[in-house]
Motif scaffolding. Structure first.
Motif, PDB file in Angstrom:
ATOM      1  N   ARG A  15      17.585  14.388 -27.483  1.00  0.00           N
ATOM      2  CA  ARG A  15      16.291  13.895 -27.962  1.00  0.00           C
ATOM      3  C   ARG A  15      16.034  14.355 -29.394  1.00  0.00           C
ATOM      4  O   ARG A  15      16.380  15.466 -29.781  1.00  0.00           O
ATOM      5  CB  ARG A  15      15.181  14.426 -27.046  1.00  0.00           C
ATOM      6  N   ARG A  21      12.181  12.293 -37.107  1.00  0.00           N
ATOM      7  CA  ARG A  21      11.722  10.917 -37.324  1.00  0.00           C
ATOM      8  C   ARG A  21      11.079  10.786 -38.702  1.00  0.00           C
ATOM      9  O   ARG A  21      11.320   9.801 -39.420  1.00  0.00           O
ATOM     10  CB  ARG A  21      10.728  10.510 -36.231  1.00  0.00           C
ATOM     11  N   LYS A  53      14.156   7.641 -29.539  1.00  0.00           N
ATOM     12  CA  LYS A  53      14.075   8.784 -28.631  1.00  0.00           C
ATOM     13  C   LYS A  53      15.274   9.720 -28.771  1.00  0.00           C
ATOM     14  O   LYS A  53      15.155  10.920 -28.554  1.00  0.00           O
ATOM     15  CB  LYS A  53      13.966   8.303 -27.184  1.00  0.00           C
ATOM     16  N   THR A  54      16.434   9.158 -29.113  1.00  0.00           N
ATOM     17  CA  THR A  54      17.644   9.969 -29.221  1.00  0.00           C
ATOM     18  C   THR A  54      18.284   9.765 -30.594  1.00  0.00           C
ATOM     19  O   THR A  54      17.928   8.848 -31.340  1.00  0.00           O
ATOM     20  CB  THR A  54      18.666   9.592 -28.137  1.00  0.00           C
ATOM     21  N   ASP A  57      19.617   6.392 -31.190  1.00  0.00           N
ATOM     22  CA  ASP A  57      18.658   5.386 -31.638  1.00  0.00           C
ATOM     23  C   ASP A  57      18.458   5.448 -33.146  1.00  0.00           C
ATOM     24  O   ASP A  57      18.247   4.417 -33.802  1.00  0.00           O
ATOM     25  CB  ASP A  57      17.304   5.587 -30.941  1.00  0.00           C
TER      26      ASP A  57
END
Length: 218
Positions: A15, A21, A53-54, A57
């Protein structure tokens, strides 16, 4: 049911944090300011970034940007430290059946990656203190029907109990010594079902490897 961290897990599936992000979002805004992506692409990628989320991604969002190597980088997988108790290339799987009889393993032997023992009105005694392991984590499945099994491990072995008892049970690891665990400790998962029977795990000191000398008195 106990869980342990697997050092060989795919780091891309871990995660990501809000800070990571935001780091990717800043990289995208810089890329838009440099003219590398247009405003529509910026909006689309920002939306995907905050929905990520990971690490898997996040990686595609910046893969075509020059600075992507500095963002969305998952941590390198942490290899399990080498242990003298691990024997690479050991047996993968073994099965044993004890019907109104017993199975005994002790001394120097190699525990396979998957060891399955079925005890019907019988028992098994496994002493792992001088054993080596075919993998960093091994699974011992003991299905006991009106029977049982006793497993002995040393201070350096991590134990996870996952068995199910029906008018019986799984217990341990109890013992005479405290565990001495570190990143190189092998893991033994004990699974199975015990009906009118029991499976116990006990932690004991490693036996003294020095031979015993007998002196004759004259």
């Amino acid at each position: 049911m106990g869980e342990i961290e697997r050092p060989d897990a795919d780091p891309r599936q871990l995660r990501v944090s809000d800070a990571e992000r935001h780091e990717v979002a800043e990289l995208l805004r810089t890329a838009a300011g440099d003219g590398r992506i247009d405003l529509q692409e910026l909006d689309e990628r920002l939306e995907a970034t905050y929905a990520a989320k990971t690490y898997a991604d996040l990686l595609p969002i910046t893969s075509d940007l020059p600075a992507h190597r500095d963002a969305a980088r998952p941590p390198a997988p942490r290899p399990a430290p080498a242990s003298s108790q691990i024997t690479p290339g050991g047996p993968r799987e073994q099965r044993h059946l004890a019907i109104m009889s017993g199975l005994d393993r002790s001394g120097v032997w190699t525990v396979p990656e998957r060891l399955t023992i079925t005890c019907f009105m019988g028992g098994a005694n496994l002493d792992l203190r001088q054993a080596t392991y075919a993998a960093q984590e091994v699974v011992i499945t003991v299905n006991a029907f009106m029977g049982g099994a006793s497993i002995v491990v040393g201070p350096h072995t991590h134990v996870v109990i996952e068995g199910v008892g029906i008018m019986g049970g799984y217990s341990g690891p109890s013992g005479l010594v405290d565990p001495e665990l570190d990143d190189s400790s092998p893991t033994v998962r004990v699974r199975g079902i015990a009906i009118w029977g029991g499976v116990s795990v006990e932690r004991k000191p490693r036996p003294d490897p020095r031979p015993t000398r007998h002196h004759r008195l004259h």
